[in-house]
Design a protein around this motif. Sequence first.
Motif, PDB file in Angstrom:
ATOM      1  N   ASP A   1      32.974  38.622  36.087  1.00  0.00           N
ATOM      2  CA  ASP A   1      34.342  38.984  36.457  1.00  0.00           C
ATOM      3  C   ASP A   1      34.547  38.742  37.944  1.00  0.00           C
ATOM      4  O   ASP A   1      33.920  39.398  38.787  1.00  0.00           O
ATOM      5  N   TYR A   2      35.459  37.829  38.281  1.00  0.00           N
ATOM      6  CA  TYR A   2      35.761  37.525  39.675  1.00  0.00           C
ATOM      7  C   TYR A   2      37.121  38.064  40.109  1.00  0.00           C
ATOM      8  O   TYR A   2      37.344  38.281  41.302  1.00  0.00           O
ATOM      9  N   LEU A   3      38.032  38.251  39.156  1.00  0.00           N
ATOM     10  CA  LEU A   3      39.378  38.693  39.491  1.00  0.00           C
ATOM     11  C   LEU A   3      39.618  40.096  38.966  1.00  0.00           C
ATOM     12  O   LEU A   3      38.885  40.600  38.102  1.00  0.00           O
ATOM     13  N   ASN A   4      40.664  40.729  39.470  1.00  0.00           N
ATOM     14  CA  ASN A   4      40.974  42.117  39.102  1.00  0.00           C
ATOM     15  C   ASN A   4      41.953  42.224  37.954  1.00  0.00           C
ATOM     16  O   ASN A   4      42.329  43.336  37.562  1.00  0.00           O
ATOM     17  N   SER A   5      42.402  41.102  37.452  1.00  0.00           N
ATOM     18  CA  SER A   5      43.299  41.098  36.295  1.00  0.00           C
ATOM     19  C   SER A   5      42.977  39.868  35.459  1.00  0.00           C
ATOM     20  O   SER A   5      42.265  38.958  35.896  1.00  0.00           O
ATOM     21  N   GLN A   6      43.514  39.830  34.258  1.00  0.00           N
ATOM     22  CA  GLN A   6      43.247  38.703  33.373  1.00  0.00           C
ATOM     23  C   GLN A   6      43.806  37.406  33.956  1.00  0.00           C
ATOM     24  O   GLN A   6      44.909  37.419  34.506  1.00  0.00           O
ATOM     25  N   PRO A   7      43.042  36.323  33.837  1.00  0.00           N
ATOM     26  CA  PRO A   7      41.673  36.227  33.329  1.00  0.00           C
ATOM     27  C   PRO A   7      40.664  36.675  34.384  1.00  0.00           C
ATOM     28  O   PRO A   7      40.703  36.221  35.517  1.00  0.00           O
ATOM     29  N   TYR A   8      39.767  37.557  33.991  1.00  0.00           N
ATOM     30  CA  TYR A   8      38.765  38.066  34.931  1.00  0.00           C
ATOM     31  C   TYR A   8      37.702  37.019  35.257  1.00  0.00           C
ATOM     32  O   TYR A   8      37.149  37.008  36.353  1.00  0.00           O
TER      33      TYR A   8
END
Length: 300
Positions: free
Chosen positions: A162-169
């Motif tokens: 998971d790199y991001l805080n919302s989809q797509p993570y």
Amino acid sequence: MRSDLYIETVLEKCSALMAAGLWRRSPAVRPRAWLENFDRDDQPAAAVLLDHFTYFASTAVDQMLLSLYRQLRDGLISTMGVERAIATLDSAIFTSVEGEDPNVTDSGNLFCRKLRQTAGIADSRFMDPKRALEQAKAGRLIVFLDDMLGSGSQIMATWKRDYLNSQPYSFADLEAETGSHVIYATLVATRDGLDRLRGEVSGLQVIAAHVLDAADTITGVPHSALKPDLEDIPGAIANLLEKYAPRLGVPPYLENPRSRMYGHTEGGLLVAFEHSTPDSTLPIFWAVGPDQWTPLVRRV
């Protein structure tokens, strides 16, 4: 061949490779000093391993990297046509493969810099995986760069992280949502690693400049035309590894007996790069040892 003559033949081959610039000279690679680590009766079996050892100097790595880039370009042209492929590649983002425990010294970072230098690509097109994922959301091609695909664990961890805080993570999430175009490009790959990625990671295209088959691992030894006067060469090598592996200093995750002998995931590889040596390469080549022990190459 008489074993003492075989040993000298192998050492002469190593010297020729150094003279030709295909191997770095001592102390980067120290074949004669490495053979002297072993008792005299064990040296013929060790020489067989040395005879089958493959070393990629930095000049060879640069050429392989350019070949990999051309393979990437030609693959895009074959699926998109010339005009669209060149436009796609000219806007592609290159990023590194992070280890299972990400570290700034991961080899993917080195290869981003090497590709920038050898192919003349702008700095702005090299990003960390988090920023690359953001660009992937905008539809740009993402290319992961690596030197070695062994088991596939590192790229699979990067793919799912998971790199991001919302989809797509993650890249895996983006692939599930949009079928994003992501390519994993590696200099060298094991056949098992390729098969694993292609079977388990949907949507990730994999290309490699050089593929290692069984003949490139301990299971394929010996396959050289020249052999020492030993009745059972595979048995002699197994005895060699069993005898010397307990003496080697290895990282904690390689401390079980089989890993000490055959490396990470028992890969049994016989390869090294000038910039580093894979942990799936036989530790007897690169591990530290007792006093006066000289590694063939170092794992930096």
